[in-house]
Design a protein around this motif. Structure first.
Motif, short mmCIF file in Angstrom:
data_model
loop_
_atom_site.label_atom_id
_atom_site.label_comp_id
_atom_site.label_asym_id
_atom_site.label_seq_id
_atom_site.Cartn_x
_atom_site.Cartn_y
_atom_site.Cartn_z
N UNK A 27 0.74 -1.00 -0.04
CA UNK A 27 0.02 0.00 -0.14
C UNK A 27 1.10 1.07 0.07
N UNK A 28 0.54 2.26 -0.64
CA UNK A 28 1.39 3.39 -0.92
C UNK A 28 1.18 4.41 0.32
N UNK A 29 1.69 3.82 1.52
CA UNK A 29 1.53 4.91 2.62
C UNK A 29 3.20 5.23 3.00
N UNK A 30 3.24 6.46 3.60
CA UNK A 30 4.56 6.71 3.93
C UNK A 30 5.24 5.98 5.14
N UNK A 31 4.66 6.04 6.40
CA UNK A 31 5.06 5.49 7.50
C UNK A 31 6.12 4.02 7.50
N UNK A 32 7.34 4.40 7.89
CA UNK A 32 8.32 3.27 7.78
C UNK A 32 7.74 1.78 8.27
N UNK A 33 7.29 1.95 9.61
CA UNK A 33 6.58 0.63 10.19
C UNK A 33 5.62 0.10 9.27
N UNK A 34 5.11 0.64 8.29
CA UNK A 34 4.11 0.08 7.51
C UNK A 34 4.92 -0.64 6.36
N UNK A 74 9.70 -6.06 -10.37
CA UNK A 74 9.41 -6.05 -9.17
C UNK A 74 10.68 -6.39 -8.26
N UNK A 75 11.51 -7.44 -8.56
CA UNK A 75 12.76 -7.64 -8.04
C UNK A 75 13.74 -6.46 -8.00
N UNK A 94 9.24 0.01 0.33
CA UNK A 94 9.01 -0.61 -1.09
C UNK A 94 7.83 0.47 -1.46
N UNK A 95 7.17 0.97 -0.81
CA UNK A 95 5.98 1.72 -1.14
C UNK A 95 6.52 3.13 -1.97
N UNK A 96 7.94 3.64 -1.03
CA UNK A 96 8.37 4.95 -1.61
C UNK A 96 8.81 4.61 -3.09
N UNK A 97 9.48 3.21 -3.23
CA UNK A 97 10.03 3.10 -4.58
C UNK A 97 9.08 2.87 -5.63
N UNK A 98 7.90 2.37 -5.14
CA UNK A 98 6.73 2.07 -6.07
C UNK A 98 6.27 3.46 -6.71
N UNK A 99 6.03 4.60 -5.85
CA UNK A 99 5.57 5.83 -6.04
C UNK A 99 6.54 6.49 -7.14
N UNK A 100 8.14 6.05 -6.76
CA UNK A 100 8.92 6.88 -7.85
C UNK A 100 8.93 6.17 -9.12
N UNK A 101 8.57 5.07 -9.19
CA UNK A 101 8.73 3.98 -10.32
C UNK A 101 7.43 4.12 -11.51
#
Length: 669
Positions: free
Chosen positions: A37-44, A109-110, A123-130
């Motif tokens: 899920x494209x959310x920011x908190x690191x613990x998620x 994805x790899x 991983x969500x941060x990378x997805x948002x950039x990609x």
């Protein structure tokens, strides 16, 4: 596997328990989509389980919209299965698919997972950039045109490559290493670092490599550090209709169309800045990062990746060629060379000596103190008299800030971090650590308190030069600014330095190398040398000039490794000397650097940090910088340190603390 979306902070151990038959004992097993899920908190930073409705077909790599903690957010499906460790009553269904096509294929994805691990980011941060934002109308128009969804259009054919004899002649100066590079581009794999000959037509050489790769039915990715790159123009022109150009930040609609063209295979060449590094290609054969040490490739937001590293890893995973281009390699690239993880492509030393610019190191000794020495003035005047450009590279925009003693010229330095001080009325402050004083400190050499700027900014230099020349004097302080026709004097900053000159350059003056070398950044020395060599090479661009112009390097430190390397045109000698100096400090490339940036004073965290870090890691700080607090880590095993930091970072995130991580930072503080 993971908690449900309504209870994102629930631990994995609490979520264990349900058996597969609990999800559908009286009927077919329910399908479960695991979604990043494209959310920011690191613990998620984990995948969450969602039910797939019976009337929906979903596969890994598709993008979806889901309900998460009371909000509707996007996510990426990373796995589809038939069981979950979350109780059935807590599972929520997917809300809808965001397009029927697969956004991220398994190999892609790899790569995204690799980037998240490499830079310690969710991983969500990378997805948002990609991934770009979806525009339904773009998909509709593409379907009407017959090339969407992926797999619909036929793969376009390129034009024939240039004659082999011409290419062989152009690359002959690089000997066996150039031959190996071209063979790999045509039908092989490998990682290479290319140091072009001074004055080389890099645009033409990269266009040749791109055409060679396309002829082998493989695709090309080219990254450039600035949108006005003439090299990018040449590659786009050579590829014609096969290219998509992502430079300059196109609108979301245009960006999505171009991304779809690459995803569907009708675009076979992608050219862009650092954000284009994630753009998909069907059969990647060549991935190029031009001027790999340029700080513009460093992403400033999480995951704070460096495009060079992603390019090389992406090419390796695709079985293609990763090519970094640099006159002066970065610390990371130098380490890769030493570890033989990239192969050098260099001209012979004799050819390089014959082609190098004429560099004069000028200390100004015996002359009245002035911004430009007599040799600098003379070289600029001779250049414009010959009908060409005289180029002066300013180290900063505007008026200039760094200070020196008005009597003896000693630099006015911060007593905390030794960075240069800036004047604000009667008070002074440090741009490096934030130290302030109500008045200028006395010079440690002579006791004088009167200070003057160490070097003028571009605007001030331009104003002074206009009073001395009767030709146009243009101040170029950003990308894409047009230069007047020669003869003219160009006052430039780093933002206006492109990968080729705007025309014939008869002289280059570097008036403030000392100020650039003293910047409070980890890459100050190599970045200064890289920029100086780039501009100096303009005097021999095209390898056809019989009388190259003069490069005047003004400095009070002629023995500095960067100055000596510029004069001898030998970046290898610079790194050999620089590595010896950095060994005592344990700075890259001899160790890895990580920076932690806190929104509040982290002194209370230091004990826990030292206890968690692997033995041998060095922890420096905290240092106040622009209202925040920073710690610098020097480590040998980057992965081990990131793993040790993870529990602490998750705890900080759970407590809603603002803590940021930068792996391989450009700035020390």
């Amino acid at each position: 596997m993971t908690p449900g979306p309504d209870d994102p902070d629930r631990t994995r151990s609490e979520a264990r328990g349900p058996e597969p038959d609990q999800l559908g004992a009286d009927g077919p097993p329910r399908r479960i989509a695991r979604v990043v899920v494209e959310v920011e908190p690191f613990h998620l930073d984990r995948a969450f389980d969602y039910l797939v409705p019976d009337d929906v077909e979903v596969v890994a790599g598709q993008r979806v919209q889901v309900a998460f903690a009371g909000r509707s957010v996007r996510g990426l499906v990373v796995e589809v299965g038939d069981h979950s460790e979350v109780p059935p009553a807590r599972l929520r269904p997917l809300k809808r698919l965001l397009g029927e096509h697969v956004w991220v294929r398994p190999d892609e994805l790899g790569l995204l997972r690799w980037a998240a691990d490499r830079y310690g980011a969710p991983l969500a941060d990378v997805v948002r950039h990609a991934l770009p934002a979806r525009t339904v109308d773009v998909e509709r128009r593409a379907a009407d045109a017959g090339w969407f969804p992926p797999g619909t259009a036929r793969r376009p054919r390129p034009d024939p490559p240039p004659p082999a004899a011409d290419v062989d002649a152009a690359w002959a100066v690089y000997g066996e290493s150039g031959t190996e590079l071209r063979a790999a581009v045509a039908a092989g794999a490998g990682s290479f670092l290319w140091r072009p000959l001074p004055g080389e037509d890099v645009a033409a050489r990269l266009a040749e490599l791109a055409q060679l790769c396309l002829a082998g039915d493989r695709d090309v990715l080219v990254l450039v550090p600035d949108p006005a790159s003439p090299v990018a123009d040449a590659v786009v022109a050579a590829a014609g209709d096969l290219a998509v150009d992502l430079r300059g930040g196109p609108s979301p609609r245009v960006a999505y169309r171009r991304w779809l063209e690459a995803r569907c295979g009708i675009a076979r060449v992608v050219v862009g800045e650092r954000g284009a590094v994630w753009t998909p290609l069907e059969r990647l054969g060549l991935a190029v990062v031009l001027d790999e040490a340029n700080p513009a490739y460093k992403e400033r937001r999480s995951p704070r990746h460096h495009a060079r590293d992603v390019v090389l890893e992406r090419a390796r995973r695709a079985g293609g060629v990763g090519l970094a281009v640099a006159t002066v390699p970065s610390a990371v690239a130098w380490r890769l060379l030493r570890e033989r993880r990239v192969a050098p492509v260099t001209p012979s030393r004799d050819a390089e000596r014959d082609a190098r610019p004429r560099v004069r190191v000028d200390t100004g000794e015996g002359e009245p103190r002035a911004r430009l020495t007599r040799a600098s003035w003379r070289s600029l005047r001779e250049a414009v008299r010959a009908g060409s450009y005289g180029v002066l590279l300013a180290s900063r925009r505007g008026e200039g800030r760094a200070l020196v003693c008005g009597r003896c010229g000693e630099r006015t330095a911060c007593p905390v971090c030794a960075s240069s001080l800036a004047l604000h009325g009667a008070s002074v402050s440090c741009d490096g650590c934030g130290w302030q004083a109500p008045r200028v400190p006395a010079c440690p050499a002579c006791g004088e308190r009167r200070v003057v700027p160490l070097a003028a900014g571009a605007a001030r230099l331009g104003a002074e030069l206009r009073r001395a020349f009767d030709v146009p004097v243009a101040v170029l302080e950003g990308y894409g600014q047009p230069a007047p026709d020669p003869p003219a004097v160009l006052v430039m900053t780093r933002g206006s330095v492109l990968d080729r000159p705007p025309g014939p350059v008869g002289a280059v003056v570097l008036p403030d190398l000392d100020g650039s070398l003293r910047r409070p950044s980890l890459d100050a020395a190599e970045d200064t040398l890289r920029l100086a060599m780039t501009v100096a090479a303009w005097t021999v661009h095209g390898r056809v000039r019989t009388s190259p112009g003069l490069v005047v390097a003004q400095t009070r430190e002629p023995d500095h490794p960067a100055i000596a390397a510029l004069a001898g045109w030998d970046p290898g000698a610079f790194w050999r000397a620089e590595v010896q100096q950095r060994a005592a400090l344990r700075f890259p490339p001899l160790a890895h650097a990580l920076r932690l940036d806190f929104g509040a004073d982290p002194t209370g965290d230091l004990e826990a940090l030292r206890a968690a870090l692997p033995a041998g890691d060095d922890l420096l700080g905290p240092v106040p910088v622009d209202g925040r607090w920073q710690l610098l880590l020097k480590v040998d095993d980057r992965a081990a340190t990131l793993a040790a930091l993870r529990p602490l970072r998750e705890a900080w995130s759970t407590d809603d603390r603002d803590v940021r991580l930068d792996v391989d930072p450009v700035d020390a503080w």
